[in-house]
Design a protein around this motif. Structure first.
Motif, mmCIF file in Angstrom:
data_model
loop_
_atom_site.group_PDB
_atom_site.id
_atom_site.type_symbol
_atom_site.label_atom_id
_atom_site.label_comp_id
_atom_site.label_asym_id
_atom_site.label_seq_id
_atom_site.Cartn_x
_atom_site.Cartn_y
_atom_site.Cartn_z
ATOM 1 N N THR A 37 34.210 44.469 15.147
ATOM 2 C CA THR A 37 33.335 44.249 14.000
ATOM 3 C C THR A 37 31.910 44.002 14.486
ATOM 4 O OG1 THR A 37 33.717 41.861 13.984
ATOM 5 C CG2 THR A 37 35.214 43.213 12.656
ATOM 6 N N GLN A 38 30.959 44.019 13.555
ATOM 7 C CA GLN A 38 29.565 43.772 13.922
ATOM 8 C C GLN A 38 29.390 42.346 14.462
ATOM 9 O OE1 GLN A 38 26.803 44.552 10.781
ATOM 10 N NE2 GLN A 38 25.060 44.649 12.167
ATOM 11 N N GLU A 39 30.136 41.410 13.898
ATOM 12 C CA GLU A 39 30.044 40.022 14.340
ATOM 13 C C GLU A 39 30.745 39.783 15.676
ATOM 14 O OE1 GLU A 39 31.482 40.800 11.241
ATOM 15 O OE2 GLU A 39 29.532 40.663 10.254
ATOM 16 N N ASN A 40 31.727 40.618 15.997
ATOM 17 C CA ASN A 40 32.514 40.440 17.219
ATOM 18 C C ASN A 40 32.800 41.811 17.848
ATOM 19 O OD1 ASN A 40 34.077 39.260 19.201
ATOM 20 N ND2 ASN A 40 35.846 38.927 17.891
ATOM 21 N N PRO A 41 31.758 42.469 18.390
ATOM 22 C CA PRO A 41 31.964 43.815 18.950
ATOM 23 C C PRO A 41 32.870 43.783 20.185
ATOM 24 C CG PRO A 41 29.788 42.986 19.500
ATOM 25 C CD PRO A 41 30.399 41.988 18.571
ATOM 26 N N VAL A 42 33.489 44.908 20.459
ATOM 27 C CA VAL A 42 34.301 45.036 21.666
ATOM 28 C C VAL A 42 33.363 45.040 22.862
ATOM 29 C CG1 VAL A 42 35.883 46.520 22.953
ATOM 30 C CG2 VAL A 42 36.110 46.314 20.471
ATOM 31 N N ARG A 43 33.688 44.250 23.869
ATOM 32 C CA ARG A 43 32.869 44.164 25.080
ATOM 33 C C ARG A 43 33.756 43.840 26.271
ATOM 34 N NH1 ARG A 43 32.798 40.265 21.578
ATOM 35 N NH2 ARG A 43 32.782 38.085 22.182
ATOM 36 N N LEU A 44 33.212 44.046 27.441
ATOM 37 C CA LEU A 44 33.943 43.828 28.681
ATOM 38 C C LEU A 44 33.590 42.458 29.242
ATOM 39 C CD1 LEU A 44 35.797 45.249 30.776
ATOM 40 C CD2 LEU A 44 33.708 45.905 31.972
ATOM 41 N N VAL A 45 34.612 41.695 29.607
ATOM 42 C CA VAL A 45 34.426 40.405 30.249
ATOM 43 C C VAL A 45 35.091 40.486 31.627
ATOM 44 C CG1 VAL A 45 34.964 37.943 30.167
ATOM 45 C CG2 VAL A 45 34.413 39.149 28.076
ATOM 46 N N GLU A 46 34.380 40.031 32.651
ATOM 47 C CA GLU A 46 34.918 40.032 34.011
ATOM 48 C C GLU A 46 35.089 38.596 34.483
ATOM 49 O OE1 GLU A 46 33.097 43.997 35.981
ATOM 50 O OE2 GLU A 46 31.673 42.382 35.576
ATOM 51 N N HIS A 47 36.247 38.312 35.044
ATOM 52 C CA HIS A 47 36.525 37.009 35.643
ATOM 53 C C HIS A 47 36.704 37.223 37.147
ATOM 54 C CE1 HIS A 47 37.849 36.284 31.460
ATOM 55 N NE2 HIS A 47 37.345 35.081 31.690
ATOM 56 N N TYR A 48 36.103 36.352 37.927
ATOM 57 C CA TYR A 48 36.195 36.424 39.383
ATOM 58 C C TYR A 48 36.900 35.177 39.896
ATOM 59 C CZ TYR A 48 32.891 40.257 39.034
ATOM 60 O OH TYR A 48 32.290 41.447 38.733
ATOM 61 N N TYR A 49 37.947 35.393 40.695
ATOM 62 C CA TYR A 49 38.768 34.300 41.202
ATOM 63 C C TYR A 49 38.774 34.295 42.724
ATOM 64 C CZ TYR A 49 40.711 34.061 36.483
ATOM 65 O OH TYR A 49 40.854 33.937 35.133
ATOM 66 N N SER A 50 38.930 33.121 43.293
ATOM 67 C CA SER A 50 39.058 32.950 44.737
ATOM 68 C C SER A 50 40.398 33.502 45.195
ATOM 69 C CB SER A 50 38.963 31.458 45.081
ATOM 70 O OG SER A 50 39.432 31.217 46.373
ATOM 71 N N ILE A 51 40.395 34.205 46.309
ATOM 72 C CA ILE A 51 41.652 34.707 46.873
ATOM 73 C C ILE A 51 42.459 33.551 47.470
ATOM 74 C CG2 ILE A 51 42.556 36.010 48.854
ATOM 75 C CD1 ILE A 51 40.972 38.319 48.023
ATOM 76 N N GLU A 52 41.768 32.567 48.039
ATOM 77 C CA GLU A 52 42.456 31.476 48.726
ATOM 78 C C GLU A 52 43.303 30.623 47.790
ATOM 79 O OE1 GLU A 52 39.019 31.889 49.289
ATOM 80 O OE2 GLU A 52 39.422 33.055 51.100
ATOM 81 N N ASP A 53 42.725 30.193 46.658
ATOM 82 C CA ASP A 53 43.446 29.260 45.791
ATOM 83 C C ASP A 53 43.520 29.696 44.332
ATOM 84 O OD1 ASP A 53 40.849 28.833 44.998
ATOM 85 O OD2 ASP A 53 40.754 26.758 45.678
ATOM 86 N N GLY A 54 43.013 30.875 43.999
ATOM 87 C CA GLY A 54 43.084 31.372 42.638
ATOM 88 C C GLY A 54 42.159 30.685 41.654
#
Length: 61
Positions: A37-54
Protein backbone atom coordinates in the motif's frame (compact mmCIF):
# COMPACT_ATOMS: atom_id res chain seq x y z
CA UNK A 1 20.79 -0.93 -3.67
CA UNK A 2 23.59 1.31 -4.91
CA UNK A 3 27.04 0.39 -3.57
CA UNK A 4 30.01 2.79 -3.67
CA UNK A 5 32.87 1.96 -6.00
CA UNK A 6 36.18 0.71 -4.66
CA UNK A 7 37.73 4.10 -5.45
CA UNK A 8 34.97 5.94 -3.54
CA UNK A 9 35.48 3.72 -0.49
CA UNK A 10 39.26 4.27 -0.53
CA UNK A 11 38.86 8.05 -0.92
CA UNK A 12 36.32 8.16 1.92
CA UNK A 13 38.63 6.14 4.18
CA UNK A 14 41.61 8.34 3.38
CA UNK A 15 39.63 11.48 4.22
CA UNK A 16 38.55 10.08 7.58
CA UNK A 17 42.00 8.73 8.48
CA UNK A 18 40.71 5.55 10.20
CA UNK A 19 42.61 3.96 13.05
CA UNK A 20 41.90 0.43 11.84
CA UNK A 21 40.10 -1.22 8.92
CA UNK A 22 39.21 -4.89 8.83
CA UNK A 23 37.27 -7.05 6.39
CA UNK A 24 35.09 -9.53 8.24
CA UNK A 25 32.55 -12.19 7.34
CA UNK A 26 28.95 -11.67 8.42
CA UNK A 27 25.60 -13.34 7.84
CA UNK A 28 23.28 -11.17 5.71
CA UNK A 29 19.57 -11.91 5.54
CA UNK A 30 17.47 -9.89 3.07
CA UNK A 31 13.70 -9.85 3.56
CA UNK A 32 10.86 -8.07 1.79
CA UNK A 33 8.45 -6.28 4.10
CA UNK A 34 5.35 -4.17 3.55
CA UNK A 35 1.92 -4.91 2.11
CA UNK A 36 2.25 -2.84 -1.06
CA UNK A 37 0.00 0.00 0.00
CA UNK A 38 1.02 3.65 -0.24
CA UNK A 39 1.32 3.80 3.55
CA UNK A 40 3.36 0.58 3.73
CA UNK A 41 5.14 -0.05 0.40
CA UNK A 42 7.05 -3.25 -0.24
CA UNK A 43 10.74 -2.72 0.51
CA UNK A 44 13.88 -4.69 1.21
CA UNK A 45 15.27 -4.94 4.73
CA UNK A 46 18.74 -6.40 5.36
CA UNK A 47 19.86 -7.80 8.70
CA UNK A 48 23.54 -8.45 9.39
CA UNK A 49 24.56 -10.98 12.03
CA UNK A 50 27.87 -12.00 13.58
CA UNK A 51 29.15 -15.38 12.43
CA UNK A 52 30.72 -16.05 15.84
CA UNK A 53 27.65 -15.72 18.06
CA UNK A 54 24.71 -14.88 15.78
CA UNK A 55 24.25 -11.45 17.36
CA UNK A 56 22.43 -8.84 15.26
CA UNK A 57 25.00 -6.24 14.21
CA UNK A 58 22.76 -3.81 12.31
CA UNK A 59 19.70 -3.48 10.12
CA UNK A 60 19.45 -1.59 6.85
CA UNK A 61 16.19 -0.58 5.20
Amino acid sequence: MNHPSKEEVITNLQNKNPYEVEVIKVIRIATRIGDGTQENPVRLVEHYYSIEDGQLLFESE
